[in-house]
Design a protein around this motif. Structure first.
Motif, short mmCIF file in Angstrom:
data_model
loop_
_atom_site.label_atom_id
_atom_site.label_comp_id
_atom_site.label_asym_id
_atom_site.label_seq_id
_atom_site.Cartn_x
_atom_site.Cartn_y
_atom_site.Cartn_z
N PRO A 1 -2.49 -3.85 -3.05
CA PRO A 1 -2.47 -2.57 -2.33
C PRO A 1 -3.84 -2.18 -1.81
N PHE A 2 -3.87 -1.76 -0.57
CA PHE A 2 -5.06 -1.29 0.14
C PHE A 2 -6.09 -2.39 0.43
N TYR B 1 -7.83 -2.99 4.06
CA TYR B 1 -8.99 -2.28 4.58
C TYR B 1 -10.29 -3.05 4.37
N LEU C 1 -8.44 7.59 -0.15
CA LEU C 1 -8.27 6.45 0.76
C LEU C 1 -9.24 6.52 1.94
N ARG D 1 2.11 1.72 -3.55
CA ARG D 1 1.06 2.23 -4.44
C ARG D 1 0.77 3.71 -4.16
N LEU D 2 0.75 4.08 -2.89
CA LEU D 2 0.54 5.48 -2.55
C LEU D 2 1.64 6.34 -3.16
N SER E 1 0.83 -1.21 0.00
CA SER E 1 0.00 0.00 0.00
C SER E 1 0.86 1.25 0.00
N HIS F 1 -7.92 6.87 5.57
CA HIS F 1 -7.35 5.76 6.34
C HIS F 1 -6.00 5.35 5.76
N PHE F 2 -5.10 4.94 6.64
CA PHE F 2 -3.86 4.30 6.20
C PHE F 2 -3.31 3.50 7.37
N PRO G 1 -9.29 -0.10 10.66
CA PRO G 1 -8.34 0.75 9.93
C PRO G 1 -8.03 2.01 10.74
#
Length: 234
Positions: free
Chosen positions: A157-158, A161, A210, A131-132, A128, A213-214, A181
């Motif tokens: 990626p991601f 969540y 997003l 990708r960010l 993730s 959230h991360f 998350p």
């Protein structure tokens, strides 16, 4: 289902200051040993002095001194290091004034133990983060998100969540539980080195793309030891 490996471990003895890299960590219901034990406040109040209000704080670092040859020990009080590298004993009477002067805390700062009513631990996934970085066209450092654990896993990626809250996640030989998350504040937009530079585009991207959230929070019921290189699965 997924599998992977712990790549990095971090703890932050003093909230808002840079933390220290670990080889291993003790975790229990109260969280990672030695993590976010102390906070900074305006003297005589409960108003926090934190990285979002005083981003120069991240130019300072806090770390526990090695005990009996174990670099990962959380015994005793942490040592603080100012941006130039000078070390300060935690109980040095001159430390609060020096800290306040270097981070523009005009009302001063007071260090004291944090009242902790949680034990969650923050995990971020390297896929993730990559990708960010691709989405923004530049490297986004993991340090911006102040994670405790950085993992590489065979998830898209991601995809973390979409994992079900309450599901078991294994780190090493220990079973953790996914909490939720991590909803982000403004802090990741500030440079994690204390240079007082803000990335507003990153902040907007996290909010709009997003869902603000991360990373994910996990928790463990009993004492566990995790190490860099440990397998993870869920």
């Amino acid at each position: 289902m997924f599998a992977g490996e712990i790549k990095q471990l971090w703890r932050y003895p003093v909230k808002a200051l840079r933390g220290e890299s670990l080889r291993s960590a003790v975790v229990d219901f109260d969280g990672m040993a030695g993590d976010r034990v102390f906070g900074l406040y305006e003297p005589g109040t409960d108003k926090a002095v934190w990285g979002g209000s005083h981003p120069k704080l991240m130019g300072w670092e806090a770390a526990y001194p090695a005990q009996c040859g174990c670099a990962d020990s959380a015994a005793g009080d942490p040592v603080l290091y100012e941006p130039g590298g000078a070390a300060w004993a935690f109980d040095d009477a001159a430390l609060p004034d020096r800290l306040a002067a270097t981070v523009d805390a005009d009302k001063g700062v007071e260090m004291r133990k944090v009242k902790r009513d949680y034990g969650r631990m923050l995990v971020i996934f390297e896929a993730s983060l990559r990708r960010l970085s691709e989405q923004l066209g530049r490297e986004i450092e993991a340090a911006r998100f102040r994670p405790n654990v950085v993992v590489e896993a065979d998830l898209e990626p991601f995809a973390e969540y979409e994992l079900e809250r309450g599901m078991p996640i294994r780190l090493g030989d220990n079973q953790f539980t996914l909490q939720k998350p991590c909803e982000r504040c403004v802090l990741p937009s500030w440079s994690p080195d204390g240079s007082n530079e803000r990335d507003k585009e990153l902040h907007r991207h996290i909010i709009t793309e997003l869902d603000n959230h991360f990373g994910i929070y996990v928790r463990v019921a009993e004492r566990a030891v995790i190490q860099v290189g440990d397998p993870i699965s869920g």
